[in-house]
Design a protein around this motif. Structure first.
Motif, PDB file in Angstrom:
ATOM      1  N   LEU A 135     -30.667 -40.397  -5.895  1.00  0.00           N
ATOM      2  CA  LEU A 135     -30.303 -39.905  -4.560  1.00  0.00           C
ATOM      3  C   LEU A 135     -28.940 -40.379  -4.094  1.00  0.00           C
ATOM      4  O   LEU A 135     -28.273 -39.713  -3.302  1.00  0.00           O
ATOM      5  N   GLY A 136     -28.501 -41.545  -4.551  1.00  0.00           N
ATOM      6  CA  GLY A 136     -27.297 -42.128  -3.982  1.00  0.00           C
ATOM      7  C   GLY A 136     -27.594 -42.576  -2.566  1.00  0.00           C
ATOM      8  O   GLY A 136     -28.511 -43.365  -2.332  1.00  0.00           O
ATOM      9  N   ASN A 137     -26.847 -42.040  -1.579  1.00  0.00           N
ATOM     10  CA  ASN A 137     -27.089 -42.361  -0.158  1.00  0.00           C
ATOM     11  C   ASN A 137     -27.629 -41.165   0.607  1.00  0.00           C
ATOM     12  O   ASN A 137     -27.580 -41.135   1.843  1.00  0.00           O
ATOM     13  N   LEU A 138     -28.140 -40.185  -0.130  1.00  0.00           N
ATOM     14  CA  LEU A 138     -28.649 -38.975   0.505  1.00  0.00           C
ATOM     15  C   LEU A 138     -29.695 -39.281   1.565  1.00  0.00           C
ATOM     16  O   LEU A 138     -29.718 -38.655   2.628  1.00  0.00           O
ATOM     17  N   GLU A 173     -16.929 -46.171   0.951  1.00  0.00           N
ATOM     18  CA  GLU A 173     -17.430 -45.218  -0.034  1.00  0.00           C
ATOM     19  C   GLU A 173     -18.918 -44.966   0.183  1.00  0.00           C
ATOM     20  O   GLU A 173     -19.622 -45.775   0.793  1.00  0.00           O
ATOM     21  N   PHE A 174     -19.372 -43.822  -0.299  1.00  0.00           N
ATOM     22  CA  PHE A 174     -20.798 -43.531  -0.351  1.00  0.00           C
ATOM     23  C   PHE A 174     -21.057 -42.705  -1.596  1.00  0.00           C
ATOM     24  O   PHE A 174     -20.120 -42.225  -2.251  1.00  0.00           O
ATOM     25  N   TYR A 175     -22.315 -42.550  -1.932  1.00  0.00           N
ATOM     26  CA  TYR A 175     -22.670 -41.845  -3.160  1.00  0.00           C
ATOM     27  C   TYR A 175     -23.625 -40.692  -2.870  1.00  0.00           C
ATOM     28  O   TYR A 175     -24.522 -40.799  -2.036  1.00  0.00           O
ATOM     29  N   MET A 176     -23.377 -39.585  -3.568  1.00  0.00           N
ATOM     30  CA  MET A 176     -24.337 -38.485  -3.623  1.00  0.00           C
ATOM     31  C   MET A 176     -24.758 -38.397  -5.075  1.00  0.00           C
ATOM     32  O   MET A 176     -23.960 -38.011  -5.942  1.00  0.00           O
ATOM     33  N   GLY A 177     -26.018 -38.781  -5.364  1.00  0.00           N
ATOM     34  CA  GLY A 177     -26.412 -38.947  -6.749  1.00  0.00           C
ATOM     35  C   GLY A 177     -25.606 -40.090  -7.330  1.00  0.00           C
ATOM     36  O   GLY A 177     -25.501 -41.170  -6.729  1.00  0.00           O
ATOM     37  N   SER A 178     -24.981 -39.870  -8.463  1.00  0.00           N
ATOM     38  CA  SER A 178     -24.153 -40.914  -9.084  1.00  0.00           C
ATOM     39  C   SER A 178     -22.666 -40.691  -8.827  1.00  0.00           C
ATOM     40  O   SER A 178     -21.826 -41.384  -9.411  1.00  0.00           O
ATOM     41  N   THR A 179     -22.344 -39.741  -7.961  1.00  0.00           N
ATOM     42  CA  THR A 179     -20.942 -39.401  -7.703  1.00  0.00           C
ATOM     43  C   THR A 179     -20.421 -40.143  -6.482  1.00  0.00           C
ATOM     44  O   THR A 179     -21.017 -40.111  -5.403  1.00  0.00           O
TER      45      THR A 179
END
Length: 534
Positions: free
Chosen positions: A49-52, A75-81
Motif C-alpha cells: 500500500l505504501g501510504n495509501l 516524501e510519501f509512497y504509493m505502493g513501492s513508488t
C-alpha cells in the motif's frame, strides 16, 4: 487415513511457504526503504500500500497534513513508488523556473506510469505526454489556436450568447424563488461553451439542465446538434478524476484489490466511451469539410483547425519538426480530448469559487460592478470586446485572489529527468515531485493575512510578491496553454453576471466545500438571485 495425513502435510507446507514469502517480502521492502540513498522526512509506508491508507480519497488534505508534520520537503509512497512534495517558493523555483526545454530538468509532468498509458495519455495529448516532440506540437497548436485574437473574439461572442440564454432560465427560477446551484450551472455553461467552440456544433447542456429542473413545467426550446451534453460533461469530469487514481495507484492494487478493481474498470470503460464520442465528432466534421468547396471558407473551430492542419486548407499553418503531415486520427482525438478535459473542469470550478467569494463579500461584488460601469459606460447589455479586458484590473485581481485562496488545482506534479539536489537531498531522475500550490499561496511568509480574501493585494502589493509563491497557471515550459481562453470565459461571465443580477449565498456562513477528483470540484454553492437594482 494416509490421504488425510498427506493433505494436512501439504497444506501446512503450503501455508508455511506463503507465510515465509510474505515475511521475506516485508523484510526486503523495509531493507530497501531504510537503505535508500537519500532519505527525506515522511510517513512510514507499509508494504504493497505504501501510504495509501493514510492518504485516503483526498490527496490535497493528506498532503497538507503531512506538511504540517514533516515540513516543506517530504516524501510519501504509493505502493513501492516514492513521491516528493515541496511547499517552499525557493524549491518551487527549481521545478517551475526555467522557461526553455533545454534548461529545465522538470519537463515531464509525472514519472512513468502504466496507468497513465492505460488512459492513453503517456504519449498522446499534452498534460501527461512524455513524448517531447508530440507534446511540443500539441502545445504549439493549442497555444496558437486558443490565444489568437480572432479565436478569443469568437469565444466572447459564444460565451455571451450562452450566458444570455442561461440568465433567461435564471429569471424564471428567480420568480419562483428557486436557488441557483452554481457548480451545476458552471459545469453546463462550460460544456456548452467549450464543446461548441471546439467543434463548431452547438451543445445544449444548459437547456438540458433547465428542463431537468422542471420549473413551473417550463421547457427550453433550444436544441443542440450534439445529444447527451450533460452525460458527455460528466464523462469528462470522470476522466479527469481517473487521472490521479491511475497515476498514483499501482496496477497490482488497481486490478486486484476489492473496490479498487471495479473503480479501475469504470474508468477504463469511461475512457472508451469518450473515445467513441470523439471519433464520431471527428468523422462527421471531416465529411463536412470534404464536401465543402475549396474556395468556400470554413468555420474556424478548433476541430476544423485540427482537421486542416498541414493540408491545403490549413487555417493556421502549424508544423513542428517532423510533424508536417496531416494529423492522424489518434492525434486528433488526443488533442480534442485535452481541449475538453483541460477547458472544462478547471475553468468551471474556478469561476464557481470566484462566485462564492463575491457572493460572500458584497462590497467586492459592487466594486466589480462599478468597474464594469466605468469601462463600458453602461450596465444594460454592455458591449464586450477583447480589448476592454485589460482595463478590468479589479476583476482580474478578484479572480487571482480566488485562485490564491482556494486553487482548483492545489497540488500539481512535475517529474525530474535527472537527479536534482533539494536541500542536500538527492531527488532521483523519474521521481514525481508535487508542488503544494495551496500551501504556497496561503503561507503567511509570502502573503500578509492569507486567510483574508483581499483582492487589493494583487493591485497594491503585486510587485513585492515572492516569486514562485503563486502559480495560478503554472509556470515555465508547461504553463497552461489555454489560460487566455479561460480568462476570456470567466471575465465574460462575470461582466454579464454583475450587470444583470444581485446575488447572495443561501447560507451566508457557508464555508468552501469541495470533492477531490484530481481537481477540487466545488459543492454546495447555492445562490439567491434578484434582478439588479440601480
Amino acid at each position: 487415513m494416509f490421504a488425510d495425513k498427506l493433505f494436512v502435510v501439504v497444506a501446512n507446507n503450503f501455508f508455511t511457504i506463503i507465510s515465509l514469502t510474505i515475511v521475506t517480502y516485508v523484510i526486503q521492502f523495509y531493507i530497501n526503504y531504510f537503505n535508500r540513498k537519500s532519505k527525506l522526512p515522511g510517513p512510514l509506508p507499509v508494504p504493497i500500500l505504501g501510504n495509501l491508507h493514510q492518504i485516503g480519497n483526498d490527496f490535497p488534505l493528506a498532503a497538507e497534513s503531512f506538511r504540517q508534520k514533516y515540513g516543506d520537503l517530504y516524501e510519501f509512497y504509493m505502493g513501492s513508488t516514492r513521491h516528493v512534495v515541496i511547499s517552499r517558493a525557493d524549491l518551487a523555483e527549481k521545478v517551475w523556473g526555467p522557461l526553455s526545454i533545454k534548461n529545465t530538468k522538470f519537463i515531464m509532468r509525472n514519472a512513468y506510469s502504466e496507468g497513465v498509458d492505460e488512459l492513453g495519455l503517456g504519449t498522446r495529448g499534452m498534460v501527461l505526454n512524455r513524448d517531447i516532440e508530440s507534446w511540443s506540437f500539441n502545445r504549439k497548436f493549442l497555444v496558437q489556436s486558443t490565444s489568437s485574437p480572432s479565436f478569443l473574439r469568437e469565444a466572447i461572442k459564444l460565451t455571451s450568447k450562452v450566458n444570455e440564454e442561461v440568465f433567461k432560465y435564471w429569471r424564471i427560477m428567480e420568480k419562483v424563488g428557486m436557488p441557483i446551484s452554481i457548480p451545476d450551472w458552471m459545469d453546463v455553461i462550460g460544456i456548452d461553451v467549450v464543446v461548441t467552440t471546439a467543434t463548431g456544433k452547438r451543445m445544449s447542456s444548459t437547456a438540458e439542465l433547465f428542463n431537468k429542473l422542471n420549473v413551473n413545467e417550463q421547457k427550453s426550446e433550444i436544441k443542440g446538434m450534439w445529444n447527451n451534453g450533460i452525460k458527455f460533461a460528466e464523462a469528462i469530469f470522470t476522466y479527469n478524476e481517473s487521472m490521479a487514481f491511475m497515476m498514483l495507484l499501482s496496477p497490482f492494487i488497481r486490478r486486484n484489490f476489492p473496490g479498487f478493481k471495479s473503480i479501475n474498470q469504470k474508468y477504463l470503460d469511461n475512457k472508451t466511451w469518450i473515445n467513441d464520442q470523439l471519433e464520431k465528432m471527428i468523422s462527421e466534421r471531416r465529411k463536412e469539410i470534404e464536401n465543402t468547396p475549396l474556395d468556400q471558407p470554413l468555420e474556424p473551430s478548433i476541430l476544423t483547425i485540427l482537421l486542416t492542419t498541414n493540408t491545403e486548407r490549413d487555417l493556421e499553418k502549424i508544423s513542428v519538426g517532423k510533424n508536417d503531415q496531416p494529423l492522424a486520427n489518434d492525434q486528433l482525438s488526443s488533442i480534442l480530448r485535452e481541449v475538453f478535459t483541460g477547458g472544462l473542469d478547471t475553468t468551471s470550478n474556478t469561476i464557481s469559487y470566484v462566485i462564492y467569494f463575491i457572493a460572500k463579500y458584497r462590497d467586492i461584488y459592487l466594486k466589480i460592478r462599478d468597474e464594469v460601469l466605468k469601462v463600458y459606460g453602461t450596465l444594460d447589455n454592455p458591449n464586450i470586446v477583447l480589448e476592454s479586458f485589460e482595463k478590468l484590473k479589479y476583476m482580474d485581481a478578484v479572480i487571482q485572489e480566488s485562485i490564491r485562496s482556494f486553487p482548483t488545482i492545489s497540488v500539481i506534479s512535475r517529474a525530474a529527468t535527472e537527479d536534482v539536489d533539494f536541500d542536500g537531498f538527492t531527488i532521483e531522475a523519474d521521481t514525481t515531485v508535487y508542488t503544494n500550490l495551496k500551501a504556497l499561496s496561503n503561507n503567511p511568509k509570502y502573503f500578509t493575512d492569507p486567510e483574508k480574501f483581499n483582492p487589493d493585494r494583487f493591485l497594491n502589493d503585486k510587485g513585492s510578491m515572492v516569486k514562485y509563491s503563486f502559480l495560478p497557471f503554472g509556470n515555465g515550459v508547461r504553463m497552461c496553454p489555454g489560460r487566455a481562453w479561460a480568462m476570456v470565459q470567466m471575465k465574460t461571465f462575470l461582466i454579464k453576471l454583475v450587470s444583470t443580477f444581485d446575488i447572495e449565498l443561501v447560507d451566508k456562513n457557508a464555508e468552501v466545500k469541495y470533492k477531490y477528483a484530481t481537481v477540487n470540484r466545488p459543492v454546495d454553492i447555492n445562490l439567491h438571485i434578484k434582478a439588479r437594482k440601480d
